[in-house]
Design an enzyme around this catalytic site. Structure first.
Site, PDB file in Angstrom:
ATOM      1  N   HIS A  25      -8.213   5.766   1.137  1.00  0.00           N
ATOM      2  CA  HIS A  25      -6.817   4.938   1.227  1.00  0.00           C
ATOM      3  C   HIS A  25      -5.685   5.654   0.393  1.00  0.00           C
ATOM      4  CE1 HIS A  25      -8.601   1.637   4.038  1.00  0.00           C
ATOM      5  NE2 HIS A  25      -9.115   2.820   4.324  1.00  0.00           N
ATOM      6  N   GLU A  61      -3.628   3.953  -1.626  1.00  0.00           N
ATOM      7  CA  GLU A  61      -3.609   3.334  -3.016  1.00  0.00           C
ATOM      8  C   GLU A  61      -4.664   3.622  -3.537  1.00  0.00           C
ATOM      9  OE1 GLU A  61      -3.823   2.292   0.129  1.00  0.00           O
ATOM     10  OE2 GLU A  61      -3.180   0.233   0.559  1.00  0.00           O
TER      11      GLU A  61
HETATM   12  O1  5HU Z   1      -4.364  -0.177   2.754  1.00  0.00           O
HETATM   13  C1  5HU Z   1      -4.248   0.800   3.634  1.00  0.00           C
HETATM   14  N1  5HU Z   1      -4.248   1.987   3.050  1.00  0.00           N
HETATM   15  C2  5HU Z   1      -4.431   3.196   3.958  1.00  0.00           C
HETATM   16  O2  5HU Z   1      -4.532   4.200   3.383  1.00  0.00           O
HETATM   17  N2  5HU Z   1      -4.988   2.953   5.145  1.00  0.00           N
HETATM   18  C3  5HU Z   1      -5.163   4.074   6.105  1.00  0.00           C
HETATM   19  C4  5HU Z   1      -6.753   4.247   6.333  1.00  0.00           C
HETATM   20  C5  5HU Z   1      -6.672   5.142   7.825  1.00  0.00           C
HETATM   21  O3  5HU Z   1      -6.634   6.369   7.612  1.00  0.00           O
HETATM   22  C6  5HU Z   1      -5.312   4.225   8.408  1.00  0.00           C
HETATM   23  C7  5HU Z   1      -5.720   2.864   9.131  1.00  0.00           C
HETATM   24  O4  5HU Z   1      -5.799   3.495  10.483  1.00  0.00           O
HETATM   25  P1  5HU Z   1      -5.584   2.538  11.805  1.00  0.00           P
HETATM   26  O5  5HU Z   1      -4.382   2.111  11.636  1.00  0.00           O
HETATM   27  O6  5HU Z   1      -5.812   3.659  12.766  1.00  0.00           O
HETATM   28  O7  5HU Z   1      -6.876   1.769  11.882  1.00  0.00           O
HETATM   29  O8  5HU Z   1      -4.544   3.959   7.241  1.00  0.00           O
HETATM   30  C8  5HU Z   1      -5.133   1.400   5.737  1.00  0.00           C
HETATM   31  C9  5HU Z   1      -4.852   0.531   4.894  1.00  0.00           C
HETATM   32  C10 5HU Z   1      -5.099  -0.684   5.513  1.00  0.00           C
HETATM   33  O9  5HU Z   1      -5.897  -0.905   6.395  1.00  0.00           O
HETATM   34 ZN    ZN Z   2      -7.244   0.325   1.424  1.00  0.00          ZN
END
Ligand code: 5HU
Ligand code: ZN
Length: 160
Positions: free
Chosen positions: A77, A79
Site C-alpha cells: 500500500h 502509506e
Molecule cells: O489505504 C490504502 N492504500 C492503498 O494503497 N490501497 C491500495 C491497495 C490496492 O492496490 C488498491 C485498492 O484496490 P481496490 O479498490 O480495487 O480494492 O489500493 C488501498 C488502501 C485502502 O484500502
Molecule cells: Zn493499507
C-alpha cells in the site's frame, strides 16, 4: 507584489500524493501518500504497487479470484511504501501523512507505530468497510488526528 494564486501547503502536499498515485499500475484504485514534517519539509512519498523485485507484469491485478489469483496478497500500500521508503535521518515522529484514500487497518497500524500524528485524506470511498472502521477506531484511541482534505476546487493543468 508577490503573486497571489500560489498553492497552499495542503494543496502542494496533496498534489504530490496525487502525482505519486499516477505511478500506480493498479487498474482500479491508484493511491498516493506524501509524508511531511512539522516544518513542511517532505520526508517521503509512496504509491501502491508490487513489492520491489516482484515483476508487476507477472503479478495479478484482478480484484476477484481465490487467494493468489487476486492482487490483494501482493500489493504494497501507498502509506506503507512511504513509511518504508523513508531514508532520511531521524524518524517520522510528529509528521503528517497526506493520502489520496483513507488508510486501511494495516496501514493505520504502521502509521501509528511510526509516530505519524495526523492523516489528511482525500477519498473515503471504503468508509463502510470493517477495515476503515478499524483504522478510525485505532486512530482515535492512539490520538492520531484524521482530517478530510477540503480544498478540492483548484484545478491545475500542465503538460508532462
Ligand atoms: O489505504 C490504502 N492504500 C492503498 O494503497 N490501497 C491500495 C491497495 C490496492 O492496490 C488498491 C485498492 O484496490 P481496490 O479498490 O480495487 O480494492 O489500493 C488501498 C488502501 C485502502 O484500502
Ligand atoms: Zn493499507
Amino acid at each position: 507584489m508577490k503573486r497571489s494564486d500560489y498553492i497552499t501547503w495542503d494543496q502542494y502536499f496533496m498534489g504530490i500524493a496525487i502525482m505519486s498515485a499516477n505511478r500506480s499500475k493498479d487498474p482500479n484504485t491508484q493511491v498516493g501518500a506524501c509524508i511531511v514534517d512539522q516544518d513542511n519539509r517532505i520526508l517521503t512519498v509512496g504509491y501502491n504497487g508490487m513489492p520491489s523485485g516482484c515483476n508487476d507484469d507477472e503479478m495479478p491485478w484482478d480484484r476477484e479470484g481465490e487467494g493468489m489469483a487476486s492482487k490483494y496478497f501482493f500489493v504494497c500500500h501507498a502509506e506503507l511504501n512511504a513509511i518504508l521508503n523513508y531514508r532520511g535521518g531521524g524518524t517520522l515522529r510528529g509528521s503528517r501523512c497526506y493520502v489520496t484514500l483513507f488508510p486501511c487497518n494495516e496501514c493505520a497500524k504502521a502509521i501509528i507505530q511510526s509516530g505519524i500524528k495526523e492523516v489528511i485524506y482525500m477519498s473515503d470511498k471504503y468508509a463502510d468497510s470493517d477495515s476503515t472502521m478499524a483504522s478510525k477506531k485505532m486512530f482515535e484511541m492512539a490520538g492520531v488526528k484524521y482530517t478530510e482534505y477540503e480544498n478540492k476546487h483548484k484545478k491545475i493543468e500542465f503538460e508532462l
